[in-house]
Design a protein around this motif. Structure first.
Motif, short mmCIF file in Angstrom:
data_model
loop_
_atom_site.label_atom_id
_atom_site.label_comp_id
_atom_site.label_asym_id
_atom_site.label_seq_id
_atom_site.Cartn_x
_atom_site.Cartn_y
_atom_site.Cartn_z
N LYS A 246 0.82 -1.21 0.00
CA LYS A 246 0.00 0.00 0.00
C LYS A 246 0.85 1.26 0.00
O LYS A 246 0.54 2.24 -0.67
CB LYS A 246 -0.93 -0.01 1.21
N GLN A 247 1.97 1.23 0.75
CA GLN A 247 2.83 2.40 0.84
C GLN A 247 3.56 2.64 -0.48
O GLN A 247 3.68 3.77 -0.94
CB GLN A 247 3.84 2.23 1.98
N GLN A 250 1.19 4.03 -3.07
CA GLN A 250 0.90 5.44 -2.82
C GLN A 250 2.07 6.32 -3.25
O GLN A 250 1.88 7.37 -3.86
CB GLN A 250 0.60 5.64 -1.34
N LYS A 255 -1.95 6.86 -5.60
CA LYS A 255 -3.27 6.29 -5.31
C LYS A 255 -3.25 5.63 -3.94
O LYS A 255 -2.28 4.99 -3.56
CB LYS A 255 -3.62 5.23 -6.34
N GLU A 256 -4.35 5.77 -3.23
CA GLU A 256 -4.44 5.13 -1.93
C GLU A 256 -5.40 3.95 -2.03
O GLU A 256 -6.52 4.09 -2.53
CB GLU A 256 -4.94 6.12 -0.88
#
Ligand code: SF4
Ligand code: SF4
Lengths: 506, 184
Positions: A246-247, A250, A255-256
């Motif tokens: 996820k990090q 991003q 994008k999250e």
């Protein structure tokens, strides 16, 4: 401008631990001579355990199928050496509990004879489904530690029409350098694997995220990717946990990924650099995943570095190969932040093991935990924007639902919070405990639902049996009555006949 | 701005009126909590709580005459769920949770009398007359209904062995806060 850039580029989450990667990362890759005996667990991946397809005493070649995938999410296991299957039994799992699990033992004949492989000269001429099929048969799983079967992810990416492949070369955990090594030594394989994965999922571009503390890897990858403009090498700031999906997504795309959604739903798919290299081998060479690079590091290791070893090698044998300065005070499988503590070294190397750390007594000290002083350090460090102190306080008094309300499910167990906590509160252990308990509750609920269905089925069955019994009884009664009536009627007839007979001569 | 405030206020009033009327005309007479509680209980009617069956136990729970910790097969998880439903606080660390258990047949002393089969509320026992019986682990709720029926004591309850998938990290043990402060 450079100053402003720095402020905007530097993520606001995470921590910056000493990376301890060198000198192990700079030591050339060493190849472990295959040990005499290898232990291959059936469950080295997320999903169902593989099902053995060999018998004890059977001769196998290197790369031969030992256990087939079972269920939709699973991966097969192959023999890493040629030799004989000597046992199918239990071995200690590389797991904090020290419990055992099923494994196949292969005795090496030291000849290293491969099966007949089926190399593909031009993977881009194959249908994406065929690539996924071959990857699945080769037993390739996420080698960054997540061990999710790669082919299942391909299918997901294809279905959700993913446009961007993110190749994860973050390797943010301190001490580890196996991904670094594979990018330095086999950048061509990584880039080729990434292009094959792009073809398999229908992505138009690949972003390779590499932390800027690995300049050699970045340089090697730039050269390898020079001919392919669709593969972009993107240095990212070194910050833990940059290697978390996820990090990285991003940082690279802005994008999250929403809570409880998958990365593919925002149009990206993440694969680790080592996984890409394994896909390259599976498709181009037709070789299943039977070996991997593993970092051996830590204060107790005499010659730290990266070792190319067959899966199923015992951790003790790997440590003997690199030499030990002292008996390790703590053994960890994986990195120091998220790794699994091992109780002893008699556990096999598995697909998801990127490193083995043997810490000296000095490194292994765990400071005494104190009370929370509500300094808020953990909140600032948490890359998921959670409130670790609030969750831990609730779990401590057994209020798991309270922790769930604080979005425990979003916690990726990265360990940033525990790392910065001045009171040395074992925050992650609280979260692991709570996640385990909650999963247990979920299982208990499923079980009791299943029991309810069985109870209802039994009630229906008992009723039906009672009904059938009374119906049968009624039928028998009716039959008896009919028989009796018939008998009576016959008797009457007979009497009548006798009467007539008697009357006849008259 | 004014339009937004006005329309929201109007909607609020209208919906409030609808809800108010609905509450009057569609009121449920019986106690819905009781049936919900019954749904949560295992339903195996094993009687270990001291009530005849799960329905009676649910009634007692709803009336507040029985503690939420009454159901041994449900364990700590069920107690927590019941407490949450009833909105009460309990100290669950005190609830003894032997963990999930299942029945086991000692094969060498089973005489195949079929008594346990009839007692099992979930049909978890398989067997036939004069054949060794066995328990299907996945179907057994560990209610213990079969244990007393066995004339040879071949039936016992045993904890389900902890497997890798079911293992849970222990909760960290902290030194009491006071002690830590005194030391500092
Ligand atoms: S970092 Fe530690 S002491 Fe500070 S608020 Fe978080 S849990 Fe409490
Ligand atoms: S709460 Fe979870 S995600 Fe947040 S820092 Fe702690 S371990 Fe990482």
């Amino acid at each position: 401008m450079g100053f402003l850039d720095r402020i905007f580029r530097e993520p606001r989450w995470g921590v910056h631990p000493d990376d301890h990667k060198r000198p192990a990362a700079d030591a050339p890759l060493r190849i472990l001579p295959p040990p005499a005996r290898l232990y291959l667990p059936l469950h080295q991946h997320v999903g169902g355990a593989a099902r053995p397809v060999v018998l004890v005493g059977q001769k196998v070649l290197k790369g031969e199928l030992l256990a087939a995938a079972q269920g939709n999410i699973s991966a097969p296991i192959h023999a890493p050496v040629s030799g004989v299957v000597s046992a199918i039994g239990e071995v200690t799992a590389p797991h904090a509990s020290g419990l055992s699990f099923a494994a196949i033992t292969v005795e090496s004949d030291f000849e290293g004879r491969w099966i007949d492989t089926d190399p593909v000269a031009d993977p881009f001429a194959l249908a994406p489904e065929e690539i996924a099929r071959r990857t699945a048969l080769a037993g390739v799983v996420g080698l960054g530690g997540a061990t999710f079967p790669a082919a299942v992810k391909f299918a997901l990416g294809k279905r959700l029409a993913v446009s961007t492949l993110i190749v994860n070369g973050g390797e943010c955990e301190p001490y580890l350098s196996s991904d670094d090594r594979i990018m330095r030594d086999s950048a061509d394989q990584v880039v080729d694997g990434a292009r094959i994965v792009m073809h398999a999922i229908g992505a138009r571009e690949a972003l390779v995220g590499i932390e800027d503390n690995k300049p050699e890897a970045i340089a090697a990858m730039r050269i390898a990717a020079a001919a392919y403009p669709e593969v972009k090498i993107c240095p990212v700031p070194a910050r833990y946990p940059m290697g978390s999906d996820k990090q990285l997504i991003q940082t690279l795309t802005g994008k999250e990924v929403p809570a409880d959604a998958r990365a593919a739903e925002v149009g990206v798919l993440v694969h680790n650099v080592s996984t890409c290299a394994a896909v390259h081998k599976a498709i181009r060479l037709g070789q299943p995943l039977v070996e991997r690079i593993v970092t051996i590091n830590g204060g107790a290791v005499a010659h730290p570095g990266n070792i190319f070893a067959p899966l199923g090698t015992l951790v003790d044998e790997l440590l003997a190969f690199t030499g030990l300065l002292a008996p390790p005070a703590r053994l960890i499988l994986g990195g120091p932040m998220m790794g699994t503590p091992l109780l002893h070294g008699k556990v096999p190397l598995v697909k998801g093991a990127s490193g083995i750390l043997a810490f000296s007594a000095q490194e292994a000290v765990i400071p005494e935990a104190g009370p929370c002083i509500r300094c808020g350090n953990c909140t600032r460090a948490c890359p998921m924007g959670l409130l670790p102190l609030e969750m831990a306080a609730r779990i401590r008094v057994g209020e798991l639902d309270g922790a769930v309300d604080f979005m425990l499910s979003d916690c990726i167990s990265c360990g940033c919070c525990a790392y910065v906590c001045p009171s040395h509160i074992p925050l992650v252990q609280y979260f692991s405990h709570a996640k385990g308990e909650l999963a247990g509750r979920e299982r208990a609920k499923l079980r009791s639902d299943a029991a309810k269905r069985l109870i209802d089925a039994r009630v229906v069955r008992l009723e039906r049996e009672a009904r059938e019994k009374s119906a049968a009884a009624a039928r028998r009664k009716a039959e008896r009555a009919a028989a009796k009536a018939k008998a009576e009627a016959e008797a009457v007839n007979a009497t009548a006949a006798t009467t007539t007979a008697e009357g006849e001569p008259a | 701005m004014l339009i937004a405030v006005g329309s929201l206020a109007l909607m609020g009033l209208a919906l409030g009126a609808v809800l108010g009327t609905a509450a009057r005309y569609l009121a449920v007479a019986e106690n819905p909590v009781e049936s919900q509680l019954k749904e949560m209980l295992p339903g195996s009617q094993c009687g270990q709580c001291g009530f005849v069956g799960c329905a009676q136990a649910a009634a007692a729970l709803a009336a507040g005459t029985a503690p939420v910790t009454l159901c041994p097969p449900g364990g700590r998880a069920l107690a927590a769920a019941l407490a949450a439903k009833l909105g009460i606080k309990v100290d669950l660390s005190a609830v003894s949770d032997a963990g999930p258990q299942v029945a086991e047949v000692a094969e060498e002393i089973c005489i195949g009398c079929c008594r346990c089969i009839k007692a099992c509320p979930t049909d978890a026992v398989v067997g036939a007359a004069k054949q060794i019986h066995n328990v299907i682990r996945e179907a057994c709720t560990g209610c213990g209904a079969c244990i007393d029926r066995c004339p040879t004591e071949a039936m016992t309850l045993a904890p389900i062995p902890v497997s890798l998938q079911h293992w849970v990290w222990p909760k960290p043990v902290l030194a009491p806060v006071g002690a830590a402060l005194r030391e500092a």
